[in-house]
Design a protein around this motif. Structure first.
Motif, mmCIF file in Angstrom:
data_model
loop_
_atom_site.group_PDB
_atom_site.id
_atom_site.type_symbol
_atom_site.label_atom_id
_atom_site.label_comp_id
_atom_site.label_asym_id
_atom_site.label_seq_id
_atom_site.Cartn_x
_atom_site.Cartn_y
_atom_site.Cartn_z
ATOM 1 N N LYS A 22 5.395 133.709 5.214
ATOM 2 C CA LYS A 22 5.755 132.465 4.541
ATOM 3 C C LYS A 22 7.250 132.258 4.655
ATOM 4 O O LYS A 22 8.010 133.218 4.748
ATOM 5 C CB LYS A 22 5.375 132.525 3.058
ATOM 6 C CG LYS A 22 3.900 132.465 2.802
ATOM 7 C CD LYS A 22 3.632 132.449 1.313
ATOM 8 C CE LYS A 22 2.143 132.342 1.044
ATOM 9 N NZ LYS A 22 1.858 132.328 -0.399
ATOM 10 N N ALA A 23 7.654 130.997 4.615
ATOM 11 C CA ALA A 23 9.078 130.668 4.697
ATOM 12 C C ALA A 23 9.307 129.314 4.040
ATOM 13 O O ALA A 23 8.371 128.556 3.797
ATOM 14 C CB ALA A 23 9.529 130.644 6.151
ATOM 15 N N GLY A 46 13.189 122.592 1.717
ATOM 16 C CA GLY A 46 12.652 123.059 0.448
ATOM 17 C C GLY A 46 11.143 123.223 0.446
ATOM 18 O O GLY A 46 10.577 123.738 -0.506
ATOM 19 N N THR A 47 10.486 122.819 1.512
ATOM 20 C CA THR A 47 9.033 122.926 1.605
ATOM 21 C C THR A 47 8.621 124.314 2.086
ATOM 22 O O THR A 47 9.155 124.821 3.068
ATOM 23 C CB THR A 47 8.482 121.864 2.588
ATOM 24 O OG1 THR A 47 8.912 120.583 2.174
ATOM 25 C CG2 THR A 47 6.965 121.913 2.644
ATOM 26 N N GLU A 48 7.652 124.903 1.392
ATOM 27 C CA GLU A 48 7.156 126.216 1.801
ATOM 28 C C GLU A 48 6.074 126.053 2.862
ATOM 29 O O GLU A 48 5.216 125.171 2.754
ATOM 30 C CB GLU A 48 6.587 126.974 0.599
ATOM 31 C CG GLU A 48 6.172 128.396 0.963
ATOM 32 C CD GLU A 48 5.774 129.212 -0.251
ATOM 33 O OE1 GLU A 48 6.644 129.481 -1.077
ATOM 34 O OE2 GLU A 48 4.592 129.555 -0.350
ATOM 35 N N SER A 64 0.596 125.959 7.905
ATOM 36 C CA SER A 64 -0.007 125.292 6.759
ATOM 37 C C SER A 64 1.130 124.824 5.867
ATOM 38 O O SER A 64 2.012 125.609 5.513
ATOM 39 C CB SER A 64 -0.917 126.259 6.011
ATOM 40 O OG SER A 64 -1.513 125.622 4.914
ATOM 41 N N VAL A 65 1.133 123.542 5.551
ATOM 42 C CA VAL A 65 2.161 122.964 4.703
ATOM 43 C C VAL A 65 1.514 121.985 3.730
ATOM 44 O O VAL A 65 0.757 121.120 4.137
ATOM 45 C CB VAL A 65 3.270 122.291 5.548
ATOM 46 C CG1 VAL A 65 2.721 121.238 6.479
ATOM 47 C CG2 VAL A 65 4.348 121.711 4.676
ATOM 48 N N LYS A 83 13.994 129.939 5.888
ATOM 49 C CA LYS A 83 14.393 131.165 5.203
ATOM 50 C C LYS A 83 13.105 131.894 4.852
ATOM 51 O O LYS A 83 12.297 131.384 4.063
ATOM 52 C CB LYS A 83 15.167 130.817 3.935
ATOM 53 C CG LYS A 83 15.658 131.998 3.179
ATOM 54 C CD LYS A 83 16.463 131.549 1.969
ATOM 55 C CE LYS A 83 16.899 132.748 1.169
ATOM 56 N NZ LYS A 83 17.652 132.331 -0.017
ATOM 57 N N PRO A 84 12.868 133.070 5.443
ATOM 58 C CA PRO A 84 11.625 133.794 5.155
ATOM 59 C C PRO A 84 11.501 134.121 3.669
ATOM 60 O O PRO A 84 12.490 134.432 3.009
ATOM 61 C CB PRO A 84 11.755 135.069 5.989
ATOM 62 C CG PRO A 84 12.731 134.724 7.065
ATOM 63 C CD PRO A 84 13.685 133.765 6.445
ATOM 64 N N VAL A 85 10.276 134.036 3.169
ATOM 65 C CA VAL A 85 9.980 134.382 1.783
ATOM 66 C C VAL A 85 9.533 135.833 1.764
ATOM 67 O O VAL A 85 8.588 136.207 2.458
ATOM 68 C CB VAL A 85 8.882 133.474 1.201
ATOM 69 C CG1 VAL A 85 8.495 133.918 -0.192
ATOM 70 C CG2 VAL A 85 9.349 132.027 1.193
#
Length: 87
Positions: A22-23, A46-48, A64-65, A83-85
């Motif tokens: 995820k990012a 800002g979208t994951e 997937s968004v 930015k990786p989560v």
């Protein structure tokens, strides 16, 4: 925008992520047309996102968004910096 704190060095192109990672989208590089198209697809800062599949041989990347599955070509995906989560 949420969770965008940090340094630009912590970002990487979308193409460097692996399946299941995820990012959060930080920014995209491109002209007005590309940025507009990405915004229309919901790919805004800002979208994951979640990497679902990566095709071999420089094929598209399925993400997937916001509950929707999208396929992006590698050229476009390489212009999206995330930015990786962790965790």
């Amino acid at each position: 925008m949420q969770n965008l704190e940090g340094y630009i060095e912590e970002t990487c192109p979308l193409t460097t992520l692996k399946e299941g990672e995820k990012a959060i989208i930080v920014y995209a590089l491109g002209g007005k047309g590309l940025i507009k198209r990405l915004s229309e697809m919901g790919l805004t800062p800002g979208t994951e996102i979640l990497i679902r599949r990566t095709a071999p041989f420089y094929g598209p990347i399925q993400i997937s968004v916001r509950g929707v599955s999208l396929a992006l070509g590698r050229g476009i995906a390489s212009r999206i910096f995330v930015k990786p989560v962790k965790g």
